[in-house]
Enzyme design. Structure first.
Site, PDB file in Angstrom:
ATOM      1  N   GLU A   1       0.830  -1.204   0.000  1.00 51.07           N
ATOM      2  CA  GLU A   1       0.000   0.000   0.000  1.00 51.07           C
ATOM      3  C   GLU A   1       0.866   1.256   0.000  1.00 51.07           C
ATOM      4  OE1 GLU A   1      -2.798  -0.437   3.232  1.00 51.07           O
ATOM      5  OE2 GLU A   1      -3.877  -2.019   2.159  1.00 51.07           O
ATOM      6  N   ASN A   2       0.202   2.388  -0.243  1.00 51.44           N
ATOM      7  CA  ASN A   2       0.911   3.664  -0.341  1.00 51.44           C
ATOM      8  C   ASN A   2       0.040   4.764   0.248  1.00 51.44           C
ATOM      9  OD1 ASN A   2       1.702   6.269  -2.039  1.00 51.44           O
ATOM     10  ND2 ASN A   2       3.420   4.870  -2.092  1.00 51.44           N
ATOM     11  N   ALA A   3       0.692   5.802   0.777  1.00 52.31           N
ATOM     12  CA  ALA A   3      -0.030   6.940   1.339  1.00 52.31           C
ATOM     13  C   ALA A   3      -0.943   7.568   0.292  1.00 52.31           C
ATOM     14  CB  ALA A   3       0.955   7.975   1.870  1.00 52.31           C
TER      15      ALA A   3
ATOM     16  N   TYR B   1      -3.340   6.399  -1.920  1.00 51.45           N
ATOM     17  CA  TYR B   1      -3.997   5.093  -1.932  1.00 51.45           C
ATOM     18  C   TYR B   1      -4.014   4.362  -3.279  1.00 51.45           C
ATOM     19  CZ  TYR B   1      -5.784   6.219   2.782  1.00 51.45           C
ATOM     20  OH  TYR B   1      -5.902   6.531   4.103  1.00 51.45           O
TER      21      TYR B   1
ATOM     22  N   CYS C   1      -1.800  -4.893  -5.386  1.00 52.40           N
ATOM     23  CA  CYS C   1      -2.320  -6.133  -4.802  1.00 52.40           C
ATOM     24  C   CYS C   1      -1.261  -7.234  -4.820  1.00 52.40           C
ATOM     25  CB  CYS C   1      -3.526  -6.630  -5.592  1.00 52.40           C
ATOM     26  SG  CYS C   1      -5.016  -5.655  -5.416  1.00 52.40           S
TER      27      CYS C   1
ATOM     28  N   GLU D   1      -1.608 -10.320  -5.762  1.00 52.77           N
ATOM     29  CA  GLU D   1      -1.659 -11.160  -6.960  1.00 52.77           C
ATOM     30  C   GLU D   1      -0.882 -10.543  -8.118  1.00 52.77           C
ATOM     31  OE1 GLU D   1      -4.084 -10.138  -5.040  1.00 52.77           O
ATOM     32  OE2 GLU D   1      -5.785 -11.527  -4.993  1.00 52.77           O
TER      33      GLU D   1
ATOM     34  N   CYS E   1      -7.052  -7.521 -10.702  1.00 49.15           N
ATOM     35  CA  CYS E   1      -6.142  -8.679 -10.732  1.00 49.15           C
ATOM     36  C   CYS E   1      -6.698  -9.779 -11.633  1.00 49.15           C
ATOM     37  CB  CYS E   1      -5.911  -9.206  -9.320  1.00 49.15           C
ATOM     38  SG  CYS E   1      -4.882  -8.090  -8.330  1.00 49.15           S
TER      39      CYS E   1
END
Ligand code: THU
Length: 127
Positions: free
Chosen positions: A47-49, A51, A56, A58, A90
């Site tokens: 994840e990242n600040a 969003y 994911c 997968e 995905c």
């Protein structure tokens, strides 16, 4: 040529790599183990600040397989708090390379099975 699938090993690896997930925003850790071309590739959600930048598990595993030149997708295990199917993005990403991918979705105590064609029967294709 399709290699035998060691589901127990894929489950172990998916659960293991899940520990490396970077999920400080959702707190939802996901691990994936993908067998492709007889080799195994793992991925976790990152994840990242910002969003939407988040990745994911997968697609993380898929990118590793493709980067290694292993495009023959054979089996996928996804590990999370509960058995989860891959998200729509995905599913589309995986469907670029296969439509008959067997998928096992696990949590610590539960397990569910599907194939990519069952859960994503009509992918977008160009041409
Ligand atoms: N996530 C995955 O890694 N795989 C999925 O199939 C569904 C969702 C991640 C994205 C995000 O980091 C977190 O789970 C919550 O949506």
């Amino acid at each position: 040529m399709t290699t035998a699938i060691n589901w127990d090993e894929l489950k172990r690896l998916a659960s293991e790599v899940r520990q490396h997930a970077h999920a400080p925003y959702s707190q939802f850790r996901v691990g994936a183990a993908l067998q492709a071309g007889g080799k195994t590739f793992v991925g976790c959600n990152v994840e990242n600040a910002s969003y939407p930048v988040g990745l994911c598990a997968e697609r993380s595993a898929l990118a590793a397989a493709i980067a290694a030149g292993c495009r023959d997708l054979e089996a996928l295990v996804i590990a999370a708090d509960r058995p989860i199917t891959p998200c729509g993005m995905c599913r589309q990403a995986l469907s670029e390379f296969t439509d008959e991918l067997p998928i096992v979705m696990i949590s610590d105590s539960l397990e569910a099975h599907a194939t990519l064609s069952q859960i994503f029967p009509d992918p977008f294709e160009i041409g």
